[in-house]
Scaffold this active site. Sequence first.
Site, PDB file in Angstrom:
ATOM      1  N   ASP A   1      -6.142   6.629  -5.635  1.00 14.96           N
ATOM      2  CA  ASP A   1      -6.550   8.016  -5.356  1.00 14.96           C
ATOM      3  C   ASP A   1      -7.390   8.066  -4.073  1.00 14.96           C
ATOM      4  O   ASP A   1      -7.129   8.872  -3.155  1.00 14.96           O
ATOM      5  CB  ASP A   1      -7.355   8.521  -6.563  1.00 14.96           C
ATOM      6  CG  ASP A   1      -7.488  10.036  -6.609  1.00 14.96           C
ATOM      7  OD1 ASP A   1      -6.982  10.714  -5.722  1.00 14.96           O
ATOM      8  OD2 ASP A   1      -8.118  10.524  -7.569  1.00 14.96           O
TER       9      ASP A   1
ATOM     10  N   TYR B   1      -8.427   3.054 -15.149  1.00 17.65           N
ATOM     11  CA  TYR B   1      -8.166   3.656 -16.463  1.00 17.65           C
ATOM     12  C   TYR B   1      -7.782   2.637 -17.538  1.00 17.65           C
ATOM     13  O   TYR B   1      -7.643   2.987 -18.706  1.00 17.65           O
ATOM     14  CB  TYR B   1      -7.107   4.759 -16.354  1.00 17.65           C
ATOM     15  CG  TYR B   1      -7.643   6.087 -15.818  1.00 17.65           C
ATOM     16  CD1 TYR B   1      -8.945   6.200 -15.350  1.00 17.65           C
ATOM     17  CD2 TYR B   1      -6.846   7.223 -15.804  1.00 17.65           C
ATOM     18  CE1 TYR B   1      -9.438   7.402 -14.862  1.00 17.65           C
ATOM     19  CE2 TYR B   1      -7.329   8.441 -15.317  1.00 17.65           C
ATOM     20  CZ  TYR B   1      -8.640   8.523 -14.847  1.00 17.65           C
ATOM     21  OH  TYR B   1      -9.126   9.723 -14.375  1.00 17.65           O
TER      22      TYR B   1
ATOM     23  N   ASP C   1       0.864  -1.194   0.000  1.00 14.10           N
ATOM     24  CA  ASP C   1       0.000   0.000   0.000  1.00 14.10           C
ATOM     25  C   ASP C   1       0.892   1.233   0.000  1.00 14.10           C
ATOM     26  O   ASP C   1       1.643   1.464   0.962  1.00 14.10           O
ATOM     27  CB  ASP C   1      -0.872  -0.055   1.254  1.00 14.10           C
ATOM     28  CG  ASP C   1      -1.775   1.155   1.409  1.00 14.10           C
ATOM     29  OD1 ASP C   1      -1.681   2.096   0.596  1.00 14.10           O
ATOM     30  OD2 ASP C   1      -2.567   1.148   2.368  1.00 14.10           O
TER      31      ASP C   1
ATOM     32  N   GLY D   1      -5.348   0.567 -13.346  1.00 13.69           N
ATOM     33  CA  GLY D   1      -6.547   0.121 -12.655  1.00 13.69           C
ATOM     34  C   GLY D   1      -7.788   0.529 -13.430  1.00 13.69           C
ATOM     35  O   GLY D   1      -8.048   0.043 -14.534  1.00 13.69           O
TER      36      GLY D   1
HETATM   37  P1  ADP Z   1      -6.030   4.591 -12.547  1.00  8.11           P
HETATM   38  O1  ADP Z   1      -7.336   5.335 -12.556  1.00  8.11           O
HETATM   39  O2  ADP Z   1      -4.858   5.481 -12.897  1.00  8.11           O
HETATM   40  O3  ADP Z   1      -6.076   3.328 -13.326  1.00  8.11           O
HETATM   41  P2  ADP Z   1      -6.264   3.076 -10.056  1.00  8.11           P
HETATM   42  O4  ADP Z   1      -6.164   3.596  -8.674  1.00  8.11           O
HETATM   43  O5  ADP Z   1      -7.556   2.507 -10.499  1.00  8.11           O
HETATM   44  O6  ADP Z   1      -5.766   4.274 -10.995  1.00  8.11           O
HETATM   45  O7  ADP Z   1      -5.156   1.979 -10.271  1.00  8.11           O
HETATM   46  C1  ADP Z   1      -3.789   2.261 -10.461  1.00  8.11           C
HETATM   47  C2  ADP Z   1      -2.993   1.168  -9.808  1.00  8.11           C
HETATM   48  O8  ADP Z   1      -2.918   1.414  -8.397  1.00  8.11           O
HETATM   49  C3  ADP Z   1      -3.597  -0.225  -9.963  1.00  8.11           C
HETATM   50  O9  ADP Z   1      -2.570  -1.123 -10.375  1.00  8.11           O
HETATM   51  C4  ADP Z   1      -4.091  -0.563  -8.568  1.00  8.11           C
HETATM   52  O10 ADP Z   1      -3.983  -1.961  -8.291  1.00  8.11           O
HETATM   53  C5  ADP Z   1      -3.111   0.207  -7.721  1.00  8.11           C
HETATM   54  N1  ADP Z   1      -3.519   0.520  -6.345  1.00  8.11           N
HETATM   55  C6  ADP Z   1      -4.766   0.632  -5.819  1.00  8.11           C
HETATM   56  N2  ADP Z   1      -4.684   0.964  -4.517  1.00  8.11           N
HETATM   57  C7  ADP Z   1      -3.358   1.082  -4.216  1.00  8.11           C
HETATM   58  C8  ADP Z   1      -2.616   1.382  -3.025  1.00  8.11           C
HETATM   59  N3  ADP Z   1      -3.225   1.658  -1.861  1.00  8.11           N
HETATM   60  N4  ADP Z   1      -1.250   1.393  -3.091  1.00  8.11           N
HETATM   61  C9  ADP Z   1      -0.622   1.121  -4.262  1.00  8.11           C
HETATM   62  N5  ADP Z   1      -1.260   0.840  -5.417  1.00  8.11           N
HETATM   63  C10 ADP Z   1      -2.609   0.803  -5.384  1.00  8.11           C
END
Ligand code: ADP
Length: 196
Positions: free
Chosen positions: A52, A144, A28, A142
Site C-alpha cells: 500500500d 495482515y 515490485d 504481510g
Molecule cells: P497486507 O496488509 O494485506 O498483509 P502487505 O503490504 O503488508 O499487505 O503485504 C502483502 C504482500 O505484499 C506481502 O506478501 C508483501 O511481501 C508484498 N509486498 C510488499 N511490497 C510489495 C511491492 N512493492 N510489490 C509487490 N508486493 C509487495
Amino acid sequence: MKLLPTTMRASHLSESRQKTELSVVQGDITTLRVDAIVNAANSALAGGGGVDGAIHAAAGPTVMEECRKIIGAQGSCPTGTSVVTSAGRLFASWIIHTVGPIWEHHDPIDSSTLLSNCYSSALASGTQVDARSIAFPAISTGIYGFPRELAAPIAVTSVLDWLRTHEGSPSLTDVIFVCFDETNYEILRDTLTRLT
Ligand code: ADP
C-alpha cells in the site's frame, strides 16, 4: 513477456481455459506495465506500509485524493470489496484497491472467503474499466498475517473460478501474481503449477 520490466525474474506461465494467461513473477508491483494493479489496502483507504505504501509513494498524491473522496462518499471499504482509482504516475491506468482480511480477526474459514472475495471483486472492478491485464500482490500475507501457504491456493482458485464463471468476458488477457520475496514466489509458482 512484454508486461515485465527487464529486471524482473522470469515468470512461470500457464494458460486458463478462457485464454487468459496466468503468471507469477517476483518483483515490485509498481513497476509492472499492466492496465491495472491491485493494492492491498485498508478499509479506510488511508495508505500505510507494505505494498500500500509502495503504491501510493510511486503513484503520487492524486491517488490518495481520490481515495479520500471515495471514503467521503461511502464511509469505508468493507473487507473483501474493491474500488478503483486512477494510477497517478504509474504506468498502469488503474489501481484497484481491495481490502484483505486481517487473519486474527476472523476464523480461518471466514478469512478464506473474504480473501477469495478480494480476488473476485478486484477482477470484477478491473473488467468494469476494461483492464486487459491485472497484477495482484499477495493480498493479506504481510502485515495482515494470512499464512502464505494458505493464501496462495485461495488466490489461484479464486481467479480460476472467476474466469470460469465469466467466460463471456474476453477482454482480460493477463492475470499476474506478483510476489515481493522469493519464498512467496516459489509458493505461488508451485501452487499455479499444481492447480492449472
Ligand atoms: P497486507 O496488509 O494485506 O498483509 P502487505 O503490504 O503488508 O499487505 O503485504 C502483502 C504482500 O505484499 C506481502 O506478501 C508483501 O511481501 C508484498 N509486498 C510488499 N511490497 C510489495 C511491492 N512493492 N510489490 C509487490 N508486493 C509487495
